[in-house]
Every structure is written in structure tokens, then in C-alpha cells.
Design an enzyme around this catalytic site. Structure first.
Site, PDB file in Angstrom:
ATOM      1  N   ASP A 123      46.157  43.258  27.479  1.00 50.64           N
ATOM      2  CA  ASP A 123      45.794  42.719  28.794  1.00 50.64           C
ATOM      3  C   ASP A 123      45.782  41.197  28.815  1.00 50.64           C
ATOM      4  O   ASP A 123      44.748  40.555  28.756  1.00 50.64           O
ATOM      5  CB  ASP A 123      44.469  43.296  29.289  1.00 50.64           C
ATOM      6  CG  ASP A 123      44.705  44.058  30.582  1.00 50.64           C
ATOM      7  OD1 ASP A 123      45.871  44.129  31.008  1.00 50.64           O
ATOM      8  OD2 ASP A 123      43.753  44.566  31.175  1.00 50.64           O
ATOM      9  N   ASP A 156      36.972  47.054  28.711  1.00 55.27           N
ATOM     10  CA  ASP A 156      38.183  47.761  29.152  1.00 55.27           C
ATOM     11  C   ASP A 156      39.441  47.055  28.685  1.00 55.27           C
ATOM     12  O   ASP A 156      40.545  47.574  28.846  1.00 55.27           O
ATOM     13  CB  ASP A 156      38.207  47.906  30.683  1.00 55.27           C
ATOM     14  CG  ASP A 156      37.970  46.586  31.393  1.00 55.27           C
ATOM     15  OD1 ASP A 156      36.965  45.921  31.091  1.00 55.27           O
ATOM     16  OD2 ASP A 156      38.799  46.196  32.230  1.00 55.27           O
ATOM     17  N   ASP A 203      45.598  46.131  45.862  1.00 55.62           N
ATOM     18  CA  ASP A 203      46.860  46.622  46.435  1.00 55.62           C
ATOM     19  C   ASP A 203      47.729  47.355  45.413  1.00 55.62           C
ATOM     20  O   ASP A 203      48.803  47.850  45.742  1.00 55.62           O
ATOM     21  CB  ASP A 203      47.651  45.466  47.058  1.00 55.62           C
ATOM     22  CG  ASP A 203      48.016  44.401  46.036  1.00 55.62           C
ATOM     23  OD1 ASP A 203      47.673  44.565  44.837  1.00 55.62           O
ATOM     24  OD2 ASP A 203      48.635  43.391  46.421  1.00 55.62           O
ATOM     25  N   GLY A 204      47.271  47.396  44.173  1.00 56.51           N
ATOM     26  CA  GLY A 204      48.030  48.107  43.145  1.00 56.51           C
ATOM     27  C   GLY A 204      49.258  47.357  42.649  1.00 56.51           C
ATOM     28  O   GLY A 204      50.032  47.871  41.852  1.00 56.51           O
TER      29      GLY A 204
HETATM   30  P1  AMP Z   1      42.271  43.580  34.566  1.00 54.49           P
HETATM   31  O1  AMP Z   1      41.524  42.369  35.014  1.00 54.49           O
HETATM   32  O2  AMP Z   1      43.753  43.455  34.675  1.00 54.49           O
HETATM   33  O3  AMP Z   1      41.826  44.084  33.243  1.00 54.49           O
HETATM   34  O4  AMP Z   1      41.893  44.695  35.643  1.00 54.49           O
HETATM   35  C1  AMP Z   1      40.589  45.203  35.807  1.00 54.49           C
HETATM   36  C2  AMP Z   1      40.644  46.429  36.693  1.00 54.49           C
HETATM   37  O5  AMP Z   1      41.087  46.082  38.005  1.00 54.49           O
HETATM   38  C3  AMP Z   1      41.581  47.496  36.213  1.00 54.49           C
HETATM   39  O6  AMP Z   1      41.012  48.727  36.566  1.00 54.49           O
HETATM   40  C4  AMP Z   1      42.839  47.242  37.013  1.00 54.49           C
HETATM   41  O7  AMP Z   1      43.654  48.372  37.128  1.00 54.49           O
HETATM   42  C5  AMP Z   1      42.244  46.830  38.346  1.00 54.49           C
HETATM   43  N1  AMP Z   1      43.144  45.974  39.121  1.00 54.49           N
HETATM   44  C6  AMP Z   1      43.543  44.725  38.806  1.00 54.49           C
HETATM   45  N2  AMP Z   1      44.362  44.238  39.745  1.00 54.49           N
HETATM   46  C7  AMP Z   1      44.510  45.196  40.681  1.00 54.49           C
HETATM   47  C8  AMP Z   1      45.248  45.300  41.916  1.00 54.49           C
HETATM   48  N3  AMP Z   1      46.002  44.310  42.360  1.00 54.49           N
HETATM   49  N4  AMP Z   1      45.147  46.453  42.590  1.00 54.49           N
HETATM   50  C9  AMP Z   1      44.399  47.474  42.161  1.00 54.49           C
HETATM   51  N5  AMP Z   1      43.678  47.431  41.019  1.00 54.49           N
HETATM   52  C10 AMP Z   1      43.730  46.319  40.283  1.00 54.49           C
HETATM   53 MG    MG Z   2      42.394  45.361  32.002  1.00 52.24          MG
END
Ligand code: AMP
Ligand code: MG
Length: 498
Positions: A273, A263, A136-137
Site C-alpha cells: 500500500d 490494514d 468512488d472506488g
Molecule cells: P488505503 O488508504 O488505500 O489503505 O485505503 C483505506 C481504505 O479506504 C480501504 O478500505 C480502501 O479500499 C478504501 N478506499 C480508499 N480509496 C477509496 C476510494 N476512492 N473509493 C472507495 N474506497 C476507497
Molecule cells: Mg490500504
């Protein structure tokens, strides 16, 4: 709602704050990012503002009204000079390759501080982007506050890290297992170039794209390498060095990142992160907190190995730039990556010597350190408090050292201290600046988060932040933050909160 229909034009803000934006990342080829404004939110409100950080960036947040600050830190207004984008990147997540990109973060641009340093200003939780996949971003309040607390704690511990400038609630709810208050974190970073950005470049644009990204990263983080012979190999060596130093600091402090996917590993060598990360209480090298780390891939003691694994992924992307003859490139890249364990070990042992008040080096130091850790492990002693007690001159009969075998170790350590020319007092002083009294213990973090996110009471969080701001001091008013969790308070699992 489709992504296209949400591309609203945000309003430019007045620049009373002192922003000096540049957007050098947008000068890379357009496949590296997508222009994307934050998606406006309904009723934003600032709940955290980091004035100390703002001042060091040459920003005056006090000049903002509450409404202006809320609009700024929610992305409802975009600062003058910013050119918001969502960055593209890839990543090996728990060993598996995926194309990712900022699915819920917007890079506003790079702010130029009065020192001349360049900092990424990023909004996290700012709405969908073309990379959101099924997400949901958005972000929930508690995990954004968690990142705020832990990143500021890491900074105070002198561990390289991204920082947190603000948290704003959105006035909207996000649907996770339950409905939760939504929030946006403003993150400040040396950059958001990750190992995964190189993996993305290699797959998207081949060697030429990697070269452009590497040149950019060199210019931004390692400018002294620019124009040197085989600067791409030198970049690999430099990133290896930075990450070895960083991960050594994590282990010295008892920090577990929790999601060391490629990442989430920054080329600049900052911790980035903050998801299910945590500091360990009782010393146990097998500690895993993250609920999604079923196999313990990112457990405490495995972090150096995983950092090296990630660096091998970076090395693969750089091969064609290192040498046109593939075999030669592989040999040289392997040399760089294989150097990691020794560089890591040197950082770690030198940090451990400081934790034990050792100014000089003896071959037997490694054995002395291992014996202490093994004693701590067997007796389940608190990692932070054991070292701090030693730093404060605790005697072998102190309650933190209940095991009889500890007495033998203590005698060995005292004999070792006596063999160096420095005084016992200077050893204690060295130890006191390398063994924190206060870490962000999980049970206190969770307590502060639930007071704030569930009851709107930010007092415990503000107190915790105040205690964490000077972790090497012995402030009696913060004594309570040294107490390890009672068995009933122990936190065994942490969550990403995505
Ligand atoms: P992270 O676990 O925070 O490193 O996120 C891993 C990937 O998932 C990254 O590309 C984030 O931008 C994406 N992501 C995490 N949470 C969301 C969310 N609620 N909506 C869209 N993308 C997400
Ligand atoms: Mg990340």
C-alpha cells in the site's frame, strides 16, 4: 448509482497470456469476501507494462494486442479461471478501529507461477464494492504511477514488496480536489492478508474465524509451521520476525511508509500500500511526509514502534488459539510481541554493519553508528549520499562531510576497519552492495509523475525507472538521479491520493 446496478458481467478473456488461476481465498467462509467484478471503464489504455515481472510470473503480455491488454488491465475483461472478489478486512487507522474491506480493489484470484509460487493479482481503482463507504472506488493516475515506481524501486533494493504489473488509464475522470485522469494499477502480492484481516475475522466470526484464517495464512506463507505444536503462537513469532526484518530494511534505506495502519501491514512481511510514502533526503529521524499524519505517528524513527503496536493487535486476535487459559495466552503472546525490539535491533545493526563495511561484531559498533547518524543529523547531510560516498572510499575532506566532527568519526571508523581481518577492498565491496547510489527521490518522482499525468509525457518516468532498476550500480548516465533536491525542489508533503 447503487452498487447492485453496477454488478455488470465482465467478459472472460482468451488465455493467450498464460494465466493459471486458482482462487483459494474463495474457499474461506463467505464472510471473508464478496464476489464482485471490476466495474467496466469507458476507454482504457495501458500506459505501463512490466514485462520483466510478467516473464518471471510465466505470463506473455507481448501476445496481447493493445486493445486486449487495455481490456485486461482495466478489468473490462476478466481472465479465464479468475473469480473476482472484494476482500473484507478491518484496520486500526491512526490508532482507531474501523471495519474496512476493499473499497476500490478487486482480487482477480491467485496466479500460479511456473516456480509453483502463488501470487495475488489485484486491480486497484477498479470501481465500487460493498466496502466503498463514501468512496468512488476509483484511483487517479498519478498515485497509481507512484505505487508503480516506488514498489519497483523497493524490489530493486531487495526490500520485500508487492509489485506492479501494469497501469491502465480508464478514459474517465475522477473527482478529487480537481478532476484528474483515472487509472487502475495491477498489483502482484504474496497475498493481501493483513493484520486487519485477522482483526476483521475476530470481530466477525470470533476464534473459529481466526483459526480458519490463521490456518490459511500458515499454509500459504509459513507452511513449515503447519501441524506443529501451538502453530498459532509460532505464526505470531514468524510474522513478528518478518515485520522486524522488513521495517529494519526501511530504516536502513531511509524509507518512510507513511500509513502503517494495521490494514496496510501484510502477514507475509511485504511492504504494501504505497500511498504517501517517500525516501528521506537529508537525515532527520523526525521526518514525516504524509499530509494526513498530523501527529507524526508514522514518522521515520517511529516505524519500529508502530510495527510492534500493530503486532500487538494481531496478537490479541490470536489469544484464544494460543491457550484456552486466557492468562497463559496473554503471557505467551506478550513474550512474542515484546521480542520485537530486540529482533528489530539485531536486523538493523547487522544491516548498519554492512553499510559500514564491518564483517565482524564489536560491542562498540552501536556507538560508532550512533555517532555517524548524530553527525549527519546535526549537519543535515544527505542520508543516501553520505553512505554511498563512504562506500566509494570518500576521504574526510570530501564535500559531503563538511563538519569538523566528522573527521574524528572517520578516524574512529578507519581504526575499527583495521581491527577486522578482511581487506579494505572487501569492506568497500560489501558497502557498495548495501548502500544504494540511487533512491526514488521525491522531487524526481514528482517531476516524473507530473510529466506523465499532466502532459502525457512518460519519458522522465521511464528514465527514472531505468535508473532505479539497478540502484547499487555506478552508472554515469544516471548520475543526475543522485543529486539531492535544491531547496526550491524539496518536497515536504506527500498525499494519499485516495
Ligand atoms: P488505503 O488508504 O488505500 O489503505 O485505503 C483505506 C481504505 O479506504 C480501504 O478500505 C480502501 O479500499 C478504501 N478506499 C480508499 N480509496 C477509496 C476510494 N476512492 N473509493 C472507495 N474506497 C476507497
Ligand atoms: Mg490500504
Amino acid at each position: 448509482m447503487s452498487y447492485e446496478s453496477m454488478k455488470l458481467d465482465a467478459q472472460p478473456a482468451n488465455n493467450t497470456v498464460g494465466w493459471r488461476f486458482d482462487n483459494s481465498y474463495t474457499r474461506l467462509p463467505d464472510y471473508f469476501y464478496v464476489p464482485q467484478n471490476p466495474v467496466p471503464v469507458r476507454a482504457p489504455q495501458v500506459v505501463m507494462l512490466n514485462h520483466a515481472l510478467a516473464e518471471s510470473l510465466g505470463l506473455d503480455l507481448r501476445a496481447l494486442s493493445a486493445a486486449e491488454a487495455a481490456a485486461l488491465f482495466s478489468g473490462n475483461t476478466v481472465p479465464e479461471g479468475a473469480r473476482p472478489i472484494a476482500q473484507a478486512y478491518a484496520g486500526h487507522q491512526f490508532g482507531h478501529f474501523t471495519m474496512l474491506g476493499d473499497g476500490r480493489a478487486i482480487l482477480l484470484g491467485e496466479h500460479l507461477a511456473p516456480t509453483g509460487e502463488r501470487f495475488d493479482i489485484q486491480l486497484k481503482g477498479s470501481g465500487q464494492t460493498p466496502f466503498s463507504r463514501r468512496g468512488d472506488g476509483r484511483a487517479a493516475l498519478a498515485p497509481m504511477l507512484r505505487e508503480y515506481i516506488i514498489s519497483e524501486a523497493m524490489h530493486a533494493l531487495r526490500i520485500p514488496t508487492t509489485r506492479s504489473l501494469a497501469v491502465a488509464t480508464t478514459g474517465e475522470q475522477v473527482a478529487r480536489e480537481t478532476l484528474l485522469p483515472g487509472a487502475i494499477l495491477t498489483r502482484v502480492a504474496a497475498s493481501h492478508i493483513r493484520i486487519g484481516t485477522f482483526e476483521y475475522a475476530a470481530r466477525q466470526g470470533g476464534a473459529e474465524a481466526v483459526r480458519l484464517l490463521a490456518d490459511y495464512a500458515i499454509q500459504r506463507h509459513y507452511p513449515d509451521l503447519s501441524g506443529t505444536e501451538n502453530c498459532y503462537l509460532a505464526l505470531l513469532h514468524r510474522v513478528t520476525e518478518r515485520q522486524a526484518a522488513l521495517v529494519a530494511r526501511w530504516l536502513l534505506t531511509g524509507f518512510i511508509h507513511g500509513v502503517m495502519n494495521t490494514d496496510n501491514m501484510s502477514i507475509s512481511g511485504e511492504t504494501i500500500d504505497y500511498g504517501p510514502c517517500a525516501f528521506m533526503d537529508v537525515y532527520d529521524p523526525h521526518t514525516v511526509f504524509s499530509s494526513i499524519d498530523q501527529s507524526g505517528r508514522y514518522r521515520f524513527s517511529n516505524q519500529p514502534l508502530m510495527a510492534q503496536w500493530n503486532l500487538a493487535r494481531l496478537a490479541e486476535t490470536l489469544l484464544p488459539l494460543i491457550d484456552p487459559v486466557q492468562e497463559k495466552a496473554v503471557t505467551r503472546a506478550e513474550e512474542a510481541v515484546h521480542a520485537f525490539p530486540q529482533i528489530y535491533q539485531n536486523h538493523w545493526i547487522s544491516g548498519m554493519r554492512k553499510k559500514l563495511g564491518l564483517f565482524t561484531e564489536e560491542d562498540e559498533d552501536a556507538q560508532l553508528i550512533a555517532a555517524l547518524l548524530s553527525c549527519m543529523y546535526k549537519n543535515q547531510t544527505d542520508y543516501t549520499n553520505t553512505f554511498r560516498a563512504l562506500a566509494l572510499g570518500a576521504l574526510p575532506n570530501d564535500t559531503v562531510f563538511q563538519a569538523p566532527e566528522f573527521a574524528a568519526w572517520y578516524a574512529q571508523w578507519q581504526a575499527r576497519l583495521a581491527r577486522q581481518p578482511q581487506s579494505g577492498e572487501s569492506a568497500l565491496r560489501l558497502m557498495q552492495t548495501h548502500n544504494p547510489a540511487i533512491i526514488a527521490r521525491n522531487h524526481r518522482v514528482e517531476e516524473a509523475l507530473s510529466a506523465a499525468a499532466e502532459h502525457g509525457d512518460y519519458t522522465p518516468l521511464q528514465q527514472l525507472l531505468a535508473a532505479l532498476a539497478d540502484p547499487y550500480a555506478d552508472a554515469p548516465e544516471y548520475d543526475e538521479y543522485r543529486t539531492p533536491p535544491a531547496p526550491s525542489e524539496r518536497v515536504y508533503q506527500t498525499f494519499c491520493g485516495t
